[in-house]
Design an enzyme around this catalytic site. Structure first.
Site, mmCIF file in Angstrom:
data_model
loop_
_atom_site.group_PDB
_atom_site.id
_atom_site.type_symbol
_atom_site.label_atom_id
_atom_site.label_comp_id
_atom_site.label_asym_id
_atom_site.label_seq_id
_atom_site.Cartn_x
_atom_site.Cartn_y
_atom_site.Cartn_z
ATOM 1 N N ALA A 69 4.891 17.739 34.884
ATOM 2 C CA ALA A 69 6.149 17.881 35.619
ATOM 3 C C ALA A 69 7.304 17.246 34.853
ATOM 4 O O ALA A 69 7.145 16.235 34.169
ATOM 5 C CB ALA A 69 6.029 17.227 36.994
ATOM 6 N N GLY A 114 0.619 17.245 35.134
ATOM 7 C CA GLY A 114 0.514 18.645 35.509
ATOM 8 C C GLY A 114 -0.132 19.514 34.451
ATOM 9 O O GLY A 114 -0.654 20.587 34.761
ATOM 10 N N GLU A 117 -3.682 19.212 35.312
ATOM 11 C CA GLU A 117 -3.886 19.957 36.562
ATOM 12 C C GLU A 117 -3.899 21.466 36.307
ATOM 13 O O GLU A 117 -4.697 22.198 36.900
ATOM 14 C CB GLU A 117 -2.803 19.588 37.571
ATOM 15 C CG GLU A 117 -2.911 18.163 38.083
ATOM 16 C CD GLU A 117 -2.260 17.977 39.438
ATOM 17 O OE1 GLU A 117 -2.889 18.357 40.452
ATOM 18 O OE2 GLU A 117 -1.122 17.477 39.466
ATOM 19 N N GLU A 137 -0.176 9.508 36.390
ATOM 20 C CA GLU A 137 0.828 9.316 37.438
ATOM 21 C C GLU A 137 0.789 7.917 38.036
ATOM 22 O O GLU A 137 1.803 7.396 38.493
ATOM 23 C CB GLU A 137 0.626 10.359 38.545
ATOM 24 C CG GLU A 137 1.073 11.773 38.172
ATOM 25 C CD GLU A 137 -0.027 12.591 37.520
ATOM 26 O OE1 GLU A 137 0.102 13.822 37.474
ATOM 27 O OE2 GLU A 137 -1.015 11.987 37.017
#
Length: 263
Positions: A69, A114, A117, A137
């Site tokens: 992100a 991300g 992910e 994170e």
């Protein structure tokens, strides 16, 4: 497909593979809201194109697959705005998982947050020795918000999931294969060729059967045992109403290569 239609990704077709290249190299291909929307559109278009047999995600430049992100976009968000934002991430990953075509992640360099992910949502993950997976994170005061805790726990088990989520450490390419975060690790100069070779091999398989196999694994991982068995049986039976099933079995009996048409 590439050009003015997209600003944050590049899309092109190589053989029967649709390549989606995350293209924000100045920020390690970090994905903002626009990038997520464009990825979803590209996946939808590839899924609807009968000439496309597989999808490959990769990143532009030599330094990153995607750093995840774009933190600069969300730093001042509150819970309500983050809910709307993260629905986009959740939607992208479900789009990938629900797509009836194989999706390959070709991972080099940074694939943190991300990026990891995104790879978890794909069907195949190829990486280089210099790839860096990780869910860091925790180091910026949050946790992943698009399913990583759930997917990691189901993929790797509780202990390893907690280790990755709570320590936020990075995992290099070879270790990623050992942990089953990736299928195969290749030298940096061979990643694109390896991904294309995998896509070309998948293109020789019956596309409807590939979709059935993918769906059966995904549903089976998330369902009770008896329900999963029934789902797989129904997918199997549906294939016997297809021309590809007849072609595949006749080609086997006739000792020739089948020609599949996705019908």
């Amino acid at each position: 497909m590439s050009g003015p239609a997209y600003e944050t990704i590049a899309v092109d077709t190589r053989g029967a593979a649709r390549w989606i290249t995350l293209s924000r190299p100045r920020v390690h291909n970090a994905m903002n809201s626009q990038c997520i929307r464009e990825c979803r559109q590209a996946v939808e278009e590839a899924g609807a194109d009968p000439a496309v047999r597989s999808i490959v995600f990769t990143g532009a430049g030599a330094r990153a697959f995607t750093a995840g992100a774009d933190i600069s976009e969300m730093v001042d968000y509150g819970p309500n705005k983050m809910l709307t934002y993260n629905r986009g991430w959740l939607g992208l990953f479900r789009d990938i998982e629900m797509c009836r075509k194989p999706v390959i992640a070709a991972v080099h360099g940074w694939a943190t947050g991300g990026g990891t992910e995104l790879s978890l949502a794909c069907d195949f993950v190829l990486c280089t020795e210099a790839a860096r997976f990780g869910l860091a994170e925790i180091n910026i005061g949050v946790i992943p918000g698009a399913g990583a805790a759930v997917r990691l726990t189901r993929w790797l088990g509780r202990l390893k999931a907690k280790e990755l989520l709570m320590l936020g450490r990075l995992v290099e390419g070879r270790e990623a294969v050992e942990l089953q975060l990736a299928n195969r690790c290749v030298p940096p100069g061979e990643l694109r060729e390896a991904a294309q070779a995998l896509a070309d091999e998948l293109a020789t398989k019956a596309p409807l059967a590939l979709g059935a196999a993918k769906a059966s694994v995904n549903v089976g991982a998330d369902s009770g045992f008896d329900a999963a068995l029934e789902y797989e049986l129904q997918e199997f039976l549906r294939l016997f109403a297809t021309a590809d099933q007849k072609e595949g079995m006749r080609a086997f009996l006739e000792k020739r290569n089948p020609i599949y048409r996705g019908m």
